[in-house]
Design a protein around this motif. Structure first.
Motif, PDB file in Angstrom:
ATOM      1  N   HIS A   1       0.852  -1.195   0.000  1.00  0.00           N
ATOM      2  CA  HIS A   1       0.000   0.000   0.000  1.00  0.00           C
ATOM      3  C   HIS A   1       0.883   1.239   0.000  1.00  0.00           C
ATOM      4  CE1 HIS A   1      -3.617   2.370   0.746  1.00  0.00           C
ATOM      5  NE2 HIS A   1      -2.906   3.061   1.619  1.00  0.00           N
ATOM      6  N   THR A   2       0.525   2.236  -0.786  1.00  0.00           N
ATOM      7  CA  THR A   2       1.245   3.506  -0.843  1.00  0.00           C
ATOM      8  C   THR A   2       0.338   4.624  -0.354  1.00  0.00           C
ATOM      9  OG1 THR A   2       2.662   2.778  -2.671  1.00  0.00           O
ATOM     10  CG2 THR A   2       2.442   5.152  -2.337  1.00  0.00           C
ATOM     11  N   VAL A   3       0.870   5.480   0.494  1.00  0.00           N
ATOM     12  CA  VAL A   3       0.112   6.603   1.024  1.00  0.00           C
ATOM     13  C   VAL A   3       0.967   7.854   0.917  1.00  0.00           C
ATOM     14  CG1 VAL A   3       0.903   6.067   3.384  1.00  0.00           C
ATOM     15  CG2 VAL A   3      -1.076   7.538   3.052  1.00  0.00           C
ATOM     16  N   ARG A   4       0.356   8.968   0.552  1.00  0.00           N
ATOM     17  CA  ARG A   4       1.060  10.243   0.467  1.00  0.00           C
ATOM     18  C   ARG A   4       0.497  11.201   1.506  1.00  0.00           C
ATOM     19  NH1 ARG A   4       4.252  13.234  -2.683  1.00  0.00           N
ATOM     20  NH2 ARG A   4       4.433  11.632  -4.287  1.00  0.00           N
ATOM     21  N   THR A   5       1.387  11.804   2.290  1.00  0.00           N
ATOM     22  CA  THR A   5       1.002  12.857   3.215  1.00  0.00           C
ATOM     23  C   THR A   5       1.419  14.189   2.596  1.00  0.00           C
ATOM     24  OG1 THR A   5       3.090  12.871   4.442  1.00  0.00           O
ATOM     25  CG2 THR A   5       1.429  11.262   5.122  1.00  0.00           C
ATOM     26  N   SER A   6       1.329  15.259   3.354  1.00  0.00           N
ATOM     27  CA  SER A   6       1.675  16.574   2.803  1.00  0.00           C
ATOM     28  C   SER A   6       3.171  16.721   2.565  1.00  0.00           C
ATOM     29  CB  SER A   6       1.211  17.679   3.754  1.00  0.00           C
ATOM     30  OG  SER A   6       1.937  17.640   4.973  1.00  0.00           O
ATOM     31  N   THR A   7       3.997  15.844   3.166  1.00  0.00           N
ATOM     32  CA  THR A   7       5.445  16.006   3.053  1.00  0.00           C
ATOM     33  C   THR A   7       6.164  14.803   2.452  1.00  0.00           C
ATOM     34  OG1 THR A   7       5.708  15.206   5.333  1.00  0.00           O
ATOM     35  CG2 THR A   7       5.565  17.593   5.004  1.00  0.00           C
ATOM     36  N   ALA A   8       5.530  13.640   2.378  1.00  0.00           N
ATOM     37  CA  ALA A   8       6.264  12.445   1.936  1.00  0.00           C
ATOM     38  C   ALA A   8       5.305  11.403   1.385  1.00  0.00           C
ATOM     39  CB  ALA A   8       7.068  11.860   3.099  1.00  0.00           C
ATOM     40  N   GLU A   9       5.902  10.446   0.677  1.00  0.00           N
ATOM     41  CA  GLU A   9       5.161   9.288   0.197  1.00  0.00           C
ATOM     42  C   GLU A   9       5.754   8.046   0.850  1.00  0.00           C
ATOM     43  OE1 GLU A   9       3.727   8.743  -4.036  1.00  0.00           O
ATOM     44  OE2 GLU A   9       5.280   7.187  -3.968  1.00  0.00           O
ATOM     45  N   TYR A  10       4.895   7.171   1.328  1.00  0.00           N
ATOM     46  CA  TYR A  10       5.322   5.959   2.014  1.00  0.00           C
ATOM     47  C   TYR A  10       4.731   4.750   1.299  1.00  0.00           C
ATOM     48  CZ  TYR A  10       6.025   9.337   5.816  1.00  0.00           C
ATOM     49  OH  TYR A  10       6.396  10.425   6.572  1.00  0.00           O
ATOM     50  N   THR A  11       5.543   3.701   1.162  1.00  0.00           N
ATOM     51  CA  THR A  11       5.033   2.431   0.643  1.00  0.00           C
ATOM     52  C   THR A  11       5.282   1.357   1.685  1.00  0.00           C
ATOM     53  OG1 THR A  11       5.493   3.095  -1.636  1.00  0.00           O
ATOM     54  CG2 THR A  11       5.136   0.752  -1.226  1.00  0.00           C
ATOM     55  N   LEU A  12       4.235   0.639   2.043  1.00  0.00           N
ATOM     56  CA  LEU A  12       4.302  -0.408   3.060  1.00  0.00           C
ATOM     57  C   LEU A  12       4.152  -1.762   2.399  1.00  0.00           C
ATOM     58  CD1 LEU A  12       2.465   2.192   4.217  1.00  0.00           C
ATOM     59  CD2 LEU A  12       2.659   0.873   6.318  1.00  0.00           C
ATOM     60  N   PHE A  13       5.011  -2.692   2.752  1.00  0.00           N
ATOM     61  CA  PHE A  13       4.970  -4.070   2.255  1.00  0.00           C
ATOM     62  C   PHE A  13       4.772  -4.979   3.461  1.00  0.00           C
ATOM     63  CE2 PHE A  13       7.796  -1.470  -0.251  1.00  0.00           C
ATOM     64  CZ  PHE A  13       7.423  -1.711  -1.553  1.00  0.00           C
ATOM     65  N   LEU A  14       3.674  -5.719   3.475  1.00  0.00           N
ATOM     66  CA  LEU A  14       3.374  -6.608   4.581  1.00  0.00           C
ATOM     67  C   LEU A  14       3.429  -8.051   4.115  1.00  0.00           C
ATOM     68  CD1 LEU A  14       2.310  -3.845   5.568  1.00  0.00           C
ATOM     69  CD2 LEU A  14       0.410  -5.040   6.641  1.00  0.00           C
ATOM     70  N   ASN A  15       3.994  -8.913   4.929  1.00  0.00           N
ATOM     71  CA  ASN A  15       4.113 -10.329   4.638  1.00  0.00           C
ATOM     72  C   ASN A  15       3.727 -11.071   5.907  1.00  0.00           C
ATOM     73  OD1 ASN A  15       4.899 -12.833   3.584  1.00  0.00           O
ATOM     74  ND2 ASN A  15       6.991 -12.572   4.346  1.00  0.00           N
ATOM     75  N   ALA A  16       2.514 -11.601   5.953  1.00  0.00           N
ATOM     76  CA  ALA A  16       1.961 -12.157   7.182  1.00  0.00           C
ATOM     77  C   ALA A  16       1.537 -13.611   7.000  1.00  0.00           C
ATOM     78  CB  ALA A  16       0.758 -11.326   7.629  1.00  0.00           C
ATOM     79  N   PRO A  17       1.489 -14.391   8.074  1.00  0.00           N
ATOM     80  CA  PRO A  17       1.008 -15.779   7.973  1.00  0.00           C
ATOM     81  C   PRO A  17      -0.476 -15.827   7.632  1.00  0.00           C
ATOM     82  CG  PRO A  17       1.339 -15.159  10.267  1.00  0.00           C
ATOM     83  CD  PRO A  17       1.906 -14.047   9.446  1.00  0.00           C
ATOM     84  N   HIS A  18      -0.883 -16.847   6.888  1.00  0.00           N
ATOM     85  CA  HIS A  18      -2.277 -16.975   6.471  1.00  0.00           C
ATOM     86  C   HIS A  18      -3.230 -17.004   7.652  1.00  0.00           C
ATOM     87  CE1 HIS A  18      -3.657 -17.149   2.382  1.00  0.00           C
ATOM     88  NE2 HIS A  18      -2.563 -17.787   1.983  1.00  0.00           N
ATOM     89  N   GLU A  19      -2.789 -17.599   8.737  1.00  0.00           N
ATOM     90  CA  GLU A  19      -3.695 -17.733   9.883  1.00  0.00           C
ATOM     91  C   GLU A  19      -4.048 -16.387  10.517  1.00  0.00           C
ATOM     92  OE1 GLU A  19       0.453 -19.247  11.202  1.00  0.00           O
ATOM     93  OE2 GLU A  19      -0.865 -19.385   9.460  1.00  0.00           O
ATOM     94  N   LEU A  20      -3.254 -15.356  10.233  1.00  0.00           N
ATOM     95  CA  LEU A  20      -3.611 -14.045  10.761  1.00  0.00           C
ATOM     96  C   LEU A  20      -4.884 -13.534  10.103  1.00  0.00           C
ATOM     97  CD1 LEU A  20      -2.604 -11.887  12.745  1.00  0.00           C
ATOM     98  CD2 LEU A  20      -1.351 -10.834  10.868  1.00  0.00           C
ATOM     99  N   GLY A  21      -5.086 -13.875   8.838  1.00  0.00           N
ATOM    100  CA  GLY A  21      -6.321 -13.518   8.141  1.00  0.00           C
ATOM    101  C   GLY A  21      -6.242 -12.189   7.413  1.00  0.00           C
ATOM    102  N   ARG A  22      -6.962 -12.110   6.300  1.00  0.00           N
ATOM    103  CA  ARG A  22      -6.929 -10.889   5.491  1.00  0.00           C
ATOM    104  C   ARG A  22      -7.493  -9.690   6.235  1.00  0.00           C
ATOM    105  NH1 ARG A  22      -5.771 -11.668   0.163  1.00  0.00           N
ATOM    106  NH2 ARG A  22      -5.672 -13.835  -0.547  1.00  0.00           N
ATOM    107  N   ARG A  23      -8.529  -9.914   7.027  1.00  0.00           N
ATOM    108  CA  ARG A  23      -9.123  -8.792   7.743  1.00  0.00           C
ATOM    109  C   ARG A  23      -8.115  -8.189   8.722  1.00  0.00           C
ATOM    110  NH1 ARG A  23     -14.933  -9.275  10.533  1.00  0.00           N
ATOM    111  NH2 ARG A  23     -15.458  -9.200   8.301  1.00  0.00           N
ATOM    112  N   ALA A  24      -7.408  -9.036   9.472  1.00  0.00           N
ATOM    113  CA  ALA A  24      -6.441  -8.543  10.446  1.00  0.00           C
ATOM    114  C   ALA A  24      -5.277  -7.828   9.756  1.00  0.00           C
ATOM    115  CB  ALA A  24      -5.919  -9.698  11.299  1.00  0.00           C
TER     116      ALA A  24
END
Length: 282
Positions: free
Chosen positions: A48-71
């Motif tokens: 996911h990429t988000v832009r604030t008034s001063t910067a752009e951030y990209t987050l990469f998440l890698n989670a176990p399936h048991e955590l679930g998409r909602r979480a």
């Protein structure tokens, strides 16, 4: 580099780099992620990429399936909300931010615990860099901008960990923080390109915990003030520092950019932080 007895960063030789695609690239040529590779079985990956008034951030998440998409989705939203909140609440360019109110003497750092933490970190980095990182020497008064972005990323990363996501990377400009493993199940492979010589092969790191902070790498000039003269720093064209915490690495990179080669003395053999690049201006 070893922290708490655990290997976190490994320097990869060039032949190994040629045979394995980096997960992330940093430097003036390309600060975007490489094309996604294979995803390990039983893992959920999200970007996911988000832009604030001063910067752009990209987050990469890698989670176990048991955590679930909602979480995983909730963890992502929580981290993004933290980045937006810090931009709104602490941005030095916002007249109603806590930093601006502190400048005007309307509040004290102790009024808000996170503000006190931010001020304390700036004071600690001023001491660690012999005054070359000085948030109080910036025109207009206290300005934590040299470490604010890294501080925001670390606070967002803490939200991810609190939600059960222990494998992630957060990229902003030519700065990043990583923990755990990438989607393919191995360490995050980060290619750091030389700030001025595109012909050089990138320095490749395999990281399971740590951060890379930069100053000047994207070509921006005049953004760092020499605290001793009040004028824009002009000794280096770029500085890059690697270590466990992005706020600290960012501050070191800013100070190194201002101090020039003198600042290399801060990175002793027993230090958790290391200067990757400190390129002189010709």
């Amino acid at each position: 580099m070893r922290i708490d007895g655990q290997p976190r960063t490994r320097w990869v030789d060039q032949p190994a780099h040629r045979s394995r695609r980096p997960d992330l690239r940093l430097g003036p040529r390309d600060t975007r992620p490489d094309r996604a590779g294979a995803t390990a079985t039983g893992r959920l990956s999200a970007t996911h990429t988000v832009r604030t008034s001063t910067a752009e951030y990209t987050l990469f998440l890698n989670a176990p399936h048991e955590l679930g998409r909602r979480a995983v989705g909730e963890a992502l939203r929580d981290a993004v909300a933290e980045l937006r909140a810090i931009d709104l609440t602490y941005g030095p360019n916002r007249p109603d931010s806590l930093v601006s109110r502190l400048r005007r003497g309307e509040i004290s750092p102790e009024s808000y615990p996170p503000l006190a933490d931010l001020v304390d970190r700036c004071a600690a980095m001023r001491a660690a860099t012999d005054g070359w990182f000085d948030a109080w020497a910036v025109p207009g008064g206290f300005d934590p901008g040299g470490l604010l972005g890294g501080w925001a990323v670390e606070r967002a990363a803490a939200r991810l960990r609190a939600a059960g996501v222990s494998d992630y990377a957060v990229l902003t400009g030519a700065d990043l923080v990583v923990r755990g493993t990438a989607a393919h199940g191995g360490p995050w492979r980060v290619a750091v390109h030389h700030p001025t010589d595109s012909r050089r092969a990138p320095l490749v790191l395999e990281m399971t915990a740590g951060a890379i902070g930069t100053s000047g790498v994207t070509g921006r000039q005049g953004h760092v003030v020499d605290p001793r003269t009040g004028e824009p720093a002009d000794q280096l064209v770029a500085a890059t520092v690697v270590g466990p915490d992005l706020a600290v690495a960012d501050a070191y990179a800013t100070a190194l950019y201002a101090a020039g080669p003198t600042g290399l003395a801060w990175f002793r053999a027993d230090s958790e932080y290391r200067a990757l690049f400190a390129h002189r201006r010709r």
